[in-house]
Design a protein around this motif. Sequence first.
Motif, mmCIF file in Angstrom:
data_model
loop_
_atom_site.group_PDB
_atom_site.id
_atom_site.type_symbol
_atom_site.label_atom_id
_atom_site.label_comp_id
_atom_site.label_asym_id
_atom_site.label_seq_id
_atom_site.Cartn_x
_atom_site.Cartn_y
_atom_site.Cartn_z
ATOM 1 N N ILE A 12 -8.847 -9.038 -28.771
ATOM 2 C CA ILE A 12 -7.970 -8.723 -27.644
ATOM 3 C C ILE A 12 -7.980 -9.897 -26.673
ATOM 4 O O ILE A 12 -9.008 -10.562 -26.475
ATOM 5 N N SER A 13 -6.833 -10.145 -26.084
ATOM 6 C CA SER A 13 -6.692 -11.276 -25.165
ATOM 7 C C SER A 13 -7.381 -10.993 -23.836
ATOM 8 O O SER A 13 -7.200 -9.928 -23.236
ATOM 9 N N GLY A 14 -8.135 -11.969 -23.381
ATOM 10 C CA GLY A 14 -8.762 -11.872 -22.076
ATOM 11 C C GLY A 14 -7.759 -11.966 -20.934
ATOM 12 O O GLY A 14 -8.110 -11.744 -19.784
ATOM 13 N N GLY A 15 -6.517 -12.285 -21.267
ATOM 14 C CA GLY A 15 -5.484 -12.262 -20.244
ATOM 15 C C GLY A 15 -5.059 -10.848 -19.916
ATOM 16 O O GLY A 15 -4.328 -10.613 -18.958
ATOM 17 N N CYS A 16 -5.519 -9.892 -20.730
ATOM 18 C CA CYS A 16 -5.141 -8.486 -20.557
ATOM 19 C C CYS A 16 -6.307 -7.608 -20.114
ATOM 20 O O CYS A 16 -6.092 -6.505 -19.620
ATOM 21 N N VAL A 17 -7.525 -8.058 -20.333
ATOM 22 C CA VAL A 17 -8.715 -7.328 -19.891
ATOM 23 C C VAL A 17 -9.690 -8.324 -19.280
ATOM 24 O O VAL A 17 -9.732 -9.491 -19.668
ATOM 25 N N ASP A 18 -10.456 -7.874 -18.317
ATOM 26 C CA ASP A 18 -11.447 -8.748 -17.696
ATOM 27 C C ASP A 18 -12.595 -9.007 -18.666
ATOM 28 O O ASP A 18 -13.116 -8.063 -19.289
ATOM 29 N N LEU A 19 -12.988 -10.250 -18.794
ATOM 30 C CA LEU A 19 -14.068 -10.604 -19.711
ATOM 31 C C LEU A 19 -15.420 -10.487 -19.007
ATOM 32 O O LEU A 19 -16.157 -11.455 -18.829
ATOM 33 N N THR A 20 -15.733 -9.257 -18.604
ATOM 34 C CA THR A 20 -17.011 -8.950 -17.964
ATOM 35 C C THR A 20 -18.021 -8.540 -19.030
ATOM 36 O O THR A 20 -17.652 -8.166 -20.155
ATOM 37 N N GLU A 21 -19.300 -8.563 -18.667
ATOM 38 C CA GLU A 21 -20.315 -8.134 -19.629
ATOM 39 C C GLU A 21 -20.116 -6.672 -19.997
ATOM 40 O O GLU A 21 -20.302 -6.279 -21.164
ATOM 41 N N GLU A 22 -19.702 -5.855 -19.032
ATOM 42 C CA GLU A 22 -19.443 -4.441 -19.319
ATOM 43 C C GLU A 22 -18.364 -4.284 -20.384
ATOM 44 O O GLU A 22 -18.513 -3.484 -21.319
ATOM 45 N N ASN A 23 -17.287 -5.064 -20.255
ATOM 46 C CA ASN A 23 -16.217 -4.960 -21.247
ATOM 47 C C ASN A 23 -16.624 -5.537 -22.602
ATOM 48 O O ASN A 23 -16.199 -5.026 -23.649
ATOM 49 N N PHE A 24 -17.440 -6.577 -22.604
ATOM 50 C CA PHE A 24 -17.938 -7.088 -23.883
ATOM 51 C C PHE A 24 -18.729 -5.994 -24.604
ATOM 52 O O PHE A 24 -18.598 -5.819 -25.824
ATOM 53 N N ALA A 25 -19.549 -5.266 -23.860
ATOM 54 C CA ALA A 25 -20.331 -4.185 -24.454
ATOM 55 C C ALA A 25 -19.423 -3.093 -25.010
ATOM 56 O O ALA A 25 -19.637 -2.581 -26.120
ATOM 57 N N LEU A 26 -18.386 -2.728 -24.244
ATOM 58 C CA LEU A 26 -17.453 -1.686 -24.675
ATOM 59 C C LEU A 26 -16.636 -2.132 -25.886
ATOM 60 O O LEU A 26 -16.400 -1.354 -26.815
ATOM 61 N N MET A 27 -16.206 -3.392 -25.876
ATOM 62 C CA MET A 27 -15.449 -3.911 -27.013
ATOM 63 C C MET A 27 -16.304 -3.902 -28.278
ATOM 64 O O MET A 27 -15.849 -3.490 -29.349
ATOM 65 N N SER A 28 -17.529 -4.367 -28.152
ATOM 66 C CA SER A 28 -18.427 -4.419 -29.303
ATOM 67 C C SER A 28 -18.659 -3.024 -29.874
ATOM 68 O O SER A 28 -18.609 -2.818 -31.095
ATOM 69 N N LYS A 29 -18.865 -2.059 -29.001
ATOM 70 C CA LYS A 29 -19.096 -0.675 -29.429
ATOM 71 C C LYS A 29 -17.881 -0.111 -30.154
ATOM 72 O O LYS A 29 -18.004 0.669 -31.098
#
Length: 280
Positions: free
Chosen positions: A6-23
């Motif tokens: 997913i493009s980081g231009g559409c979601v914030d590349l925060t550690e929280e979102n990295f964790a959610l994306m990975s899950k």
Amino acid sequence: MLKIGISGGCVDLTEENFALMSKAGISAVETPSSPVYQAEVDYKRLKKTAEKYGITLWSCHLPFYPFEEFDISAPNREARENTVKYMGELIKKAADAGIDKFVIHPSGEPIEDSVRAEHLKCAMDSLDKLANIAAEFNACIAVEDLPRTCLGRDINELCQLISANERLRVCFDTNHLLYDDNLEFIKTLGDKIITIHVSDYDFVNERHWLPGEGKNDWGAIYNALKSVNYSGIWMYELRLDAPKTIIRPRELTFNDIYENANCIFQNKQLTPFGVPSGSN
């Protein structure tokens, strides 16, 4: 099946979102085109966070807005060369973190027909220079197809643009072609396509909807990409919150993105998540 990003231009590349994306099963991101983000990002720290969650920094989208500041097709030579220099610096910065694909818009807009040839010539000059700069870092430039009056709005024009340098490759955006067919685009550009932007549209204008909400034939697109041996990321470029052109019952989640991709990969019927609002 392809890996999902997913493009980081559409979601914030925060550690929280990295964790959610990975899950959720999302394993790659593209860093945003925002010049503010590019000025502030610590790529070494970003890489460390991405690796912590098993996510690949797949590509970097070079800035394109505001058009008057970032237009590699600008007839003004000084402005154009300043843009190339600036982008070269960003390439070095991101390449140090292992990113080796740089998506670029070949122009801003509007471009009148009377000056289109001049803009094409200038864009090709810039792309040639940027391709050589990227090569210094074992990276490449991926020229994106664009809508409306932008350069790269049809197959012939995109082919002309990448002829500027044999190292140039293509970013296929599935919701930008308004003058040509997506399947014909894939067939013609073939192995020049090294990355994609996935979203749906109504063939009237770019929409960045979730696949299934527009008119694209996703099974055909996926099979066409397989036929040209595309092995990159299935990179979504859409926001989780709804644009004004679509009505959804709730915001999308990373799980929705993952499930949408797997329905396409498994040739399952896509159930529209939202419906067009009728807004322009």
